[in-house]
Design a protein around this motif. Structure first.
Motif, PDB file in Angstrom:
ATOM      1  N   ASP A 121       7.012   6.050  -2.862  1.00  0.00           N
ATOM      2  CA  ASP A 121       8.617   5.709  -2.847  1.00  0.00           C
ATOM      3  C   ASP A 121       9.201   6.183  -1.573  1.00  0.00           C
ATOM      4  O   ASP A 121      10.202   5.608  -1.074  1.00  0.00           O
ATOM      5  CB  ASP A 121       8.940   6.250  -4.297  1.00  0.00           C
ATOM      6  N   ALA A 122       9.160   7.689  -1.457  1.00  0.00           N
ATOM      7  CA  ALA A 122       9.790   8.148  -0.390  1.00  0.00           C
ATOM      8  C   ALA A 122       9.502   7.422   0.911  1.00  0.00           C
ATOM      9  O   ALA A 122      10.356   7.074   1.887  1.00  0.00           O
ATOM     10  CB  ALA A 122       9.600   9.609  -0.345  1.00  0.00           C
ATOM     11  N   ALA A 123       8.163   7.236   1.076  1.00  0.00           N
ATOM     12  CA  ALA A 123       7.840   6.408   2.334  1.00  0.00           C
ATOM     13  C   ALA A 123       8.572   5.127   2.442  1.00  0.00           C
ATOM     14  O   ALA A 123       9.037   4.788   3.465  1.00  0.00           O
ATOM     15  CB  ALA A 123       6.331   6.224   2.512  1.00  0.00           C
ATOM     16  N   LEU A 124       8.562   4.205   1.431  1.00  0.00           N
ATOM     17  CA  LEU A 124       9.167   3.057   1.427  1.00  0.00           C
ATOM     18  C   LEU A 124      10.791   3.269   1.787  1.00  0.00           C
ATOM     19  O   LEU A 124      11.414   2.285   2.692  1.00  0.00           O
ATOM     20  CB  LEU A 124       9.224   2.213  -0.027  1.00  0.00           C
ATOM     21  N   ALA A 125      11.427   4.254   1.081  1.00  0.00           N
ATOM     22  CA  ALA A 125      12.825   4.573   1.518  1.00  0.00           C
ATOM     23  C   ALA A 125      13.218   4.960   2.811  1.00  0.00           C
ATOM     24  O   ALA A 125      13.943   4.479   3.391  1.00  0.00           O
ATOM     25  CB  ALA A 125      13.377   5.732   0.394  1.00  0.00           C
ATOM     26  N   LEU A 126      12.112   5.369   3.589  1.00  0.00           N
ATOM     27  CA  LEU A 126      12.234   5.758   4.838  1.00  0.00           C
ATOM     28  C   LEU A 126      11.983   4.894   5.925  1.00  0.00           C
ATOM     29  O   LEU A 126      12.810   4.734   6.676  1.00  0.00           O
ATOM     30  CB  LEU A 126      11.247   7.184   5.313  1.00  0.00           C
ATOM     31  N   LEU A 127      11.099   4.031   5.531  1.00  0.00           N
ATOM     32  CA  LEU A 127      11.016   2.713   6.156  1.00  0.00           C
ATOM     33  C   LEU A 127      12.123   1.791   6.034  1.00  0.00           C
ATOM     34  O   LEU A 127      12.428   1.298   7.325  1.00  0.00           O
ATOM     35  CB  LEU A 127       9.786   1.879   5.548  1.00  0.00           C
ATOM     36  N   ALA A 128      12.943   1.851   4.945  1.00  0.00           N
ATOM     37  CA  ALA A 128      14.153   0.920   4.882  1.00  0.00           C
ATOM     38  C   ALA A 128      15.060   1.504   5.683  1.00  0.00           C
ATOM     39  O   ALA A 128      15.974   0.805   6.504  1.00  0.00           O
ATOM     40  CB  ALA A 128      14.609   0.672   3.566  1.00  0.00           C
ATOM     41  N   GLU A 129      15.148   2.794   5.752  1.00  0.00           N
ATOM     42  CA  GLU A 129      16.513   3.703   6.364  1.00  0.00           C
ATOM     43  C   GLU A 129      15.962   3.757   7.820  1.00  0.00           C
ATOM     44  O   GLU A 129      17.094   3.682   8.563  1.00  0.00           O
ATOM     45  CB  GLU A 129      16.623   4.832   5.584  1.00  0.00           C
ATOM     46  N   ARG A 130      14.920   4.170   8.257  1.00  0.00           N
ATOM     47  CA  ARG A 130      14.610   4.787   9.557  1.00  0.00           C
ATOM     48  C   ARG A 130      13.580   3.933  10.273  1.00  0.00           C
ATOM     49  O   ARG A 130      13.430   3.919  11.833  1.00  0.00           O
ATOM     50  CB  ARG A 130      14.268   6.009   9.847  1.00  0.00           C
ATOM     51  N   GLY A 131      12.856   2.938   9.704  1.00  0.00           N
ATOM     52  CA  GLY A 131      12.111   2.256  10.370  1.00  0.00           C
ATOM     53  C   GLY A 131      10.734   3.020  10.444  1.00  0.00           C
ATOM     54  O   GLY A 131      10.737   4.111  10.052  1.00  0.00           O
ATOM     55  N   THR A 132       9.849   2.402  11.108  1.00  0.00           N
ATOM     56  CA  THR A 132       8.377   3.043  11.222  1.00  0.00           C
ATOM     57  C   THR A 132       8.581   4.313  11.934  1.00  0.00           C
ATOM     58  O   THR A 132       7.581   5.249  11.717  1.00  0.00           O
ATOM     59  CB  THR A 132       7.209   2.001  11.679  1.00  0.00           C
ATOM     60  N   ARG A 133       9.464   4.149  13.044  1.00  0.00           N
ATOM     61  CA  ARG A 133       9.438   5.452  13.838  1.00  0.00           C
ATOM     62  C   ARG A 133       9.883   6.586  12.997  1.00  0.00           C
ATOM     63  O   ARG A 133       9.531   7.936  13.364  1.00  0.00           O
ATOM     64  CB  ARG A 133      10.224   5.417  15.143  1.00  0.00           C
ATOM     65  N   GLY A 134      10.598   6.459  12.064  1.00  0.00           N
ATOM     66  CA  GLY A 134      11.048   7.809  11.237  1.00  0.00           C
ATOM     67  C   GLY A 134      10.056   8.226  10.077  1.00  0.00           C
ATOM     68  O   GLY A 134      10.180   8.858   9.235  1.00  0.00           O
ATOM     69  N   ARG A 165      17.419  -5.038  -2.036  1.00  0.00           N
ATOM     70  CA  ARG A 165      17.519  -4.957  -0.548  1.00  0.00           C
ATOM     71  C   ARG A 165      16.636  -4.070   0.285  1.00  0.00           C
ATOM     72  O   ARG A 165      15.972  -4.208   1.099  1.00  0.00           O
ATOM     73  CB  ARG A 165      18.957  -5.524   0.155  1.00  0.00           C
ATOM     74  N   GLU A 166      16.820  -2.731  -0.304  1.00  0.00           N
ATOM     75  CA  GLU A 166      15.999  -1.550   0.396  1.00  0.00           C
ATOM     76  C   GLU A 166      14.470  -1.881   0.322  1.00  0.00           C
ATOM     77  O   GLU A 166      14.000  -1.721   1.532  1.00  0.00           O
ATOM     78  CB  GLU A 166      16.381  -0.393   0.047  1.00  0.00           C
ATOM     79  N   LEU A 167      14.009  -2.369  -0.647  1.00  0.00           N
ATOM     80  CA  LEU A 167      12.711  -2.745  -0.807  1.00  0.00           C
ATOM     81  C   LEU A 167      12.244  -3.821   0.178  1.00  0.00           C
ATOM     82  O   LEU A 167      11.232  -3.804   0.853  1.00  0.00           O
ATOM     83  CB  LEU A 167      12.388  -3.034  -2.329  1.00  0.00           C
ATOM     84  N   THR A 168      12.854  -4.951   0.061  1.00  0.00           N
ATOM     85  CA  THR A 168      12.829  -5.861   1.076  1.00  0.00           C
ATOM     86  C   THR A 168      12.793  -5.529   2.434  1.00  0.00           C
ATOM     87  O   THR A 168      11.939  -6.014   3.175  1.00  0.00           O
ATOM     88  CB  THR A 168      13.871  -6.939   0.762  1.00  0.00           C
ATOM     89  N   LEU A 169      13.639  -4.681   2.952  1.00  0.00           N
ATOM     90  CA  LEU A 169      13.733  -4.015   4.048  1.00  0.00           C
ATOM     91  C   LEU A 169      12.392  -3.356   4.573  1.00  0.00           C
ATOM     92  O   LEU A 169      11.710  -3.464   5.609  1.00  0.00           O
ATOM     93  CB  LEU A 169      14.669  -3.079   4.308  1.00  0.00           C
ATOM     94  N   ALA A 170      11.907  -2.536   3.695  1.00  0.00           N
ATOM     95  CA  ALA A 170      10.608  -1.856   3.827  1.00  0.00           C
ATOM     96  C   ALA A 170       9.631  -2.848   3.849  1.00  0.00           C
ATOM     97  O   ALA A 170       8.690  -2.600   4.658  1.00  0.00           O
ATOM     98  CB  ALA A 170      10.414  -0.889   2.583  1.00  0.00           C
ATOM     99  N   ARG A 171       9.527  -3.814   3.172  1.00  0.00           N
ATOM    100  CA  ARG A 171       8.426  -4.957   3.424  1.00  0.00           C
ATOM    101  C   ARG A 171       8.563  -5.533   4.784  1.00  0.00           C
ATOM    102  O   ARG A 171       7.368  -5.926   5.367  1.00  0.00           O
ATOM    103  CB  ARG A 171       8.698  -6.181   2.403  1.00  0.00           C
TER     104      ARG A 171
END
Length: 209
Positions: A19-32, A106-112
Motif C-alpha cells: 500500500d505504501a508503494a502504491l501511494a509513493l508511485l502515485a505521489e512521486r512516480g517510479t523514481r520515488g 484516483r490515487e490508485l488509478t495513478l499508481a496503475r
C-alpha cells in the motif's frame, strides 16, 4: 458502489508495504519508489521493506498484486450485474465502476499508470500486470457475450479502451481539473454500447451485436 471499502485495521506487513508503494508511485512516480521511502511511508523500521521484497523487481511485483486486489474492490467485480441483467444493468455497473476509479480512487488509478509504463520496460513485470488485468476483462467478456455480442473480444477491447481513456483524461490528462458526473459517464457508455448494438443512444433492448 461507493469508494473503495476500508481495508482491515490489522493489515499484514506485506500489505502495508504494498500500500505504501502504491501511494509513493502515485505521489512521486517510479523514481520515488525506493525501499527506504516505502519503510518511511509505511511507518515501518528501516529494512522492513527489504525483508518483504528483496529487490526492486520483487517490490514492483508486490505492488502489482496488491493493485489487482484493491482494484477488484474498487471495480467491485462481484457487484457487476449477472449475465441475465441486460444492457441497462451492464451500463449501470460499468459506469459506477469507472466513476469510482476516476474520482475517490484516483490515487490508485495513478499508481496503475505508473506500473503500466514500468511494465513496458520490464517483460517480467508485464506478465504479472497482464494477469491482474485479465480478471476484469474476463468478467466483462462474460457480460458482453450474455448481452448478445457477436464479436466479444473486439467489444471488450472497445469498452476497456473507452473507460481507460476517460480515466486517463480525467486523472492525468487535459480534463484532470474536473471529473464527469456519474450520469455523464453512464450516458457515454450508453452511447458506446448503442453504437455496438445498432440502437439509438436512448433506446434499449437489442443487445450488443
Amino acid at each position: 458502489m461507493s469508494a473503495e471499502p476500508p481495508r482491515p485495521a490489522h493489515a499484514s506487513r506485506a500489505d502495508r508495504v504494498a500500500d505504501a508503494a502504491l501511494a509513493l508511485l502515485a505521489e512521486r512516480g517510479t523514481r520515488g519508489l525506493t525501499h527506504r521511502a516505502v519503510d518511511e511511508a509505511a511507518g515501518l523500521p528501516q529494512g522492513s521493506t527489504s525483508n518483504v521484497a528483496r529487490t526492486r523487481q520483487a517490490l514492483l511485483e508486490l505492488a502489482v498484486r496488491r493493485l489487482a486486489d484493491r482494484e477488484a474492490r474498487v471495480l467491485a467485480l462481484d457487484e457487476l450485474p449477472a449475465p441475465a441483467g441486460g444492457l441497462d444493468s451492464l451500463v449501470d455497473g460499468l459506469a459506477l465502476a469507472t466513476h469510482r476509479a476516476l474520482t475517490r480512487n484516483r490515487e490508485l488509478t495513478l499508481a496503475r499508470y505508473e506500473l503500466a509504463l514500468e511494465a513496458t520496460r520490464r517483460p517480467e513485470l508485464r506478465v504479472h500486470f497482464d494477469a491482474a488485468g485479465a480478471r476484469f476483462r474476463d468478467r466483462l467478456g462474460v457480460l458482453v457475450r450474455a448481452a448478445g455480442s457477436t464479436a466479444p473480444e473486439r467489444h471488450v477491447l472497445s469498452l476497456v479502451a473507452w473507460a481507460d481513456g476517460l480515466m486517463f483524461s480525467c486523472v492525468a490528462g487535459t480534463f484532470h481539473a474536473e471529473a464527469p458526473e456519474l450520469d455523464e459517464v453512464r450516458a457515454g457508455l450508453r452511447e458506446l454500447l448503442a453504437g455496438m448494438s445498432g440502437e439509438t443512444a436512448s433506446g434499449g433492448g437489442k443487445g450488443v451485436v
